[in-house]
Design an enzyme around this catalytic site. Structure first.
Site, short mmCIF file in Angstrom:
data_model
loop_
_atom_site.label_atom_id
_atom_site.label_comp_id
_atom_site.label_asym_id
_atom_site.label_seq_id
_atom_site.Cartn_x
_atom_site.Cartn_y
_atom_site.Cartn_z
CE LYS A 172 14.21 0.80 -49.83
NZ LYS A 172 12.84 1.13 -49.50
CD GLN A 212 18.64 4.76 -39.62
OE1 GLN A 212 19.44 5.36 -40.32
NE2 GLN A 212 18.12 5.31 -38.50
CB SER A 251 17.70 0.72 -36.77
OG SER A 251 17.54 2.08 -36.42
CE1 TYR A 259 12.59 9.31 -32.36
CE2 TYR A 259 10.57 8.03 -32.48
CZ TYR A 259 11.92 8.12 -32.22
OH TYR A 259 12.60 6.99 -31.83
#
Ligand SMILES: NC(=O)c1ccc[n+]([C@@H]2O[C@H](COP(=O)([O-])OP(=O)(O)OC[C@H]3O[C@@H](n4cnc5c(N)ncnc54)[C@H](OP(=O)(O)O)[C@@H]3O)[C@@H](O)[C@H]2O)c1
Length: 322
Positions: free
Chosen positions: A207, A201, A197, A58
């Protein structure tokens, strides 16, 4: 907060914190990395979160550095998990990379050291030899894997000669494959499935739709966010909203509550803000009824997104128009 039954010290929280977002890939900016990330970690500990997940991959170590710095003096109170990126994961490389991860995080113990994904060419015999050596010298507490099939998880255990505590896999209302074999195995054998996840995600927050799609490059490559798939998700999101409303919580909280319903599962949602972290932690207290679980499963079963090869041309077209 609720905790798993697995015999670890400290106990693993059912809601953890995923910190891929601390790398630069999610595009949350410098202010997020320099200020928000630390506030998120500190608040998570205050609220009883013990499971913190990162990886050397990451942001090429950036997430590990930020997480280690943010934990600071409170490091001992958490269950710290990182991952080895399995490029040539032979024993000496595994040992070297664990030391590098520990140094980046300023710790002498990796509570959980996971193989990020199975290497198709290198079998687990040599990888697990490295893991065993790391356990012997006390740098690694528990060994874990990620994105492993059940067969390969068991093979890793045989190669290690001990338990491979966890398998970190994608698990959510839009990805339920782990239910076929990983969850029953984990429950029967006292192992753990770490759900990544768990919010699809962000899709399961409700939304996003075809006119409001997330902009960052991680999700631009995720077929779930194709306009057609966002349309197809409407029915599932509708049921999720109804369930959430009945508990006076958000769809994201209902989606997380659904994931951690299984006793062997801990979820590690990422958070782009302090408010999201607080909301995600609060989902640990939401208990869904059997009929709500059934309604969500049935809606999840009806959701048939375009994935795999069929999604590739659409994703490429999407990239061109960005
Ligand atoms: N082992 C592996 O191969 C692997 C793969 C992927 C991830 N992981 C791990 O799993 C963690 C979580 O997975 P993920 O980041 O892919 O997906 P996720 O947790 O399902 O989604 C995280 C995103 O959802 C949105 N979100 C989070 N909480 C929310 C809330 N309460 N309300 C509304 N939106 C919310 C945020 O994005 P916006 O606010 O920008 O919408 C956030 O960045 C990662 O951090 C990483 O540690 C592991």
């Amino acid at each position: 907060m609720r905790y798993l039954d697995a015999d670890t010290t400290p106990k693993i929280s059912k809601i953890g914190l995923g910190t891929w977002q601390f790398g630069s890939e999610w595009g949350y900016g410098d202010g997020y990395a320099e200020r928000d990330a630390e506030a998120i970690v500190q608040r998570a500990i205050d609220l009883g979160v013990t499971l913190f997940d990162t990886a050397e991959a990451y942001g090429f170590g950036r997430s590990e550095r930020i997480l280690g710095r943010a934990l600071g003096e409170r490091r001992a109170s958490v269950f710290l998990a990182t991952k080895l990126f399995p490029l040539l994961p032979v024993a000496p490389v595994v040992e070297q990379r664990a030391v590098a991860s520990a140094n980046r995080m300023g710790t002498r113990l990796l509570d959980l050291y996971q193989v990020h994904q199975p290497n198709p060419l290198v079998r687990d015999g040599t990888t697990m030899r490295g893991m065993r050596a790391l356990q012997t010298v006390g740098l690694v507490g528990e060994v874990g894997v990620s994105n492993y099939s059940l067969d390969r998880w068991r093979a890793a255990e045989r190669a290690l000669g001990g338990r491979v505590l966890s398998n970190q896999v994608e698990y959510s209302l839009v990805h339920r494959q782990p239910e076929d074999d990983l969850l029953p195995f984990a429950q029967a054998e006292g192992r753990v499935v770490i759900a990544y996840s768990p919010l699809g995600q962000g899709l399961l927050s409700g939304k996003y739709d075809r006119d409001h799609r997330p902009a960052n490059r991680i999700r631009a490559g995720n077929p779930l966010f194709l306009p057609e798939n966002l349309d197809r998700a409407g029915d599932l999101l509708g049921v999720l909203r109804e369930v959430a409303a009945a508990h006076d919580v958000t769809p994201a909280q209902a989606a997380l509550a659904w994931v951690i319903r299984h006793p062997a599962v801990a979820a590690i949602p990422g958070a782009s803000s302090l408010g999201q972290l607080e909301s995600n932690v609060a989902a640990a207290d939401v208990e869904l009824a059997a009929d709500e679980d059934a309604a969500l499963r049935s809606a999840a079963g009806r959701f048939q997104p375009i994935t795999g090869r069929a999604a590739i041309p659409k994703l490429i077209r999407g990239w061109r128009h960005r």
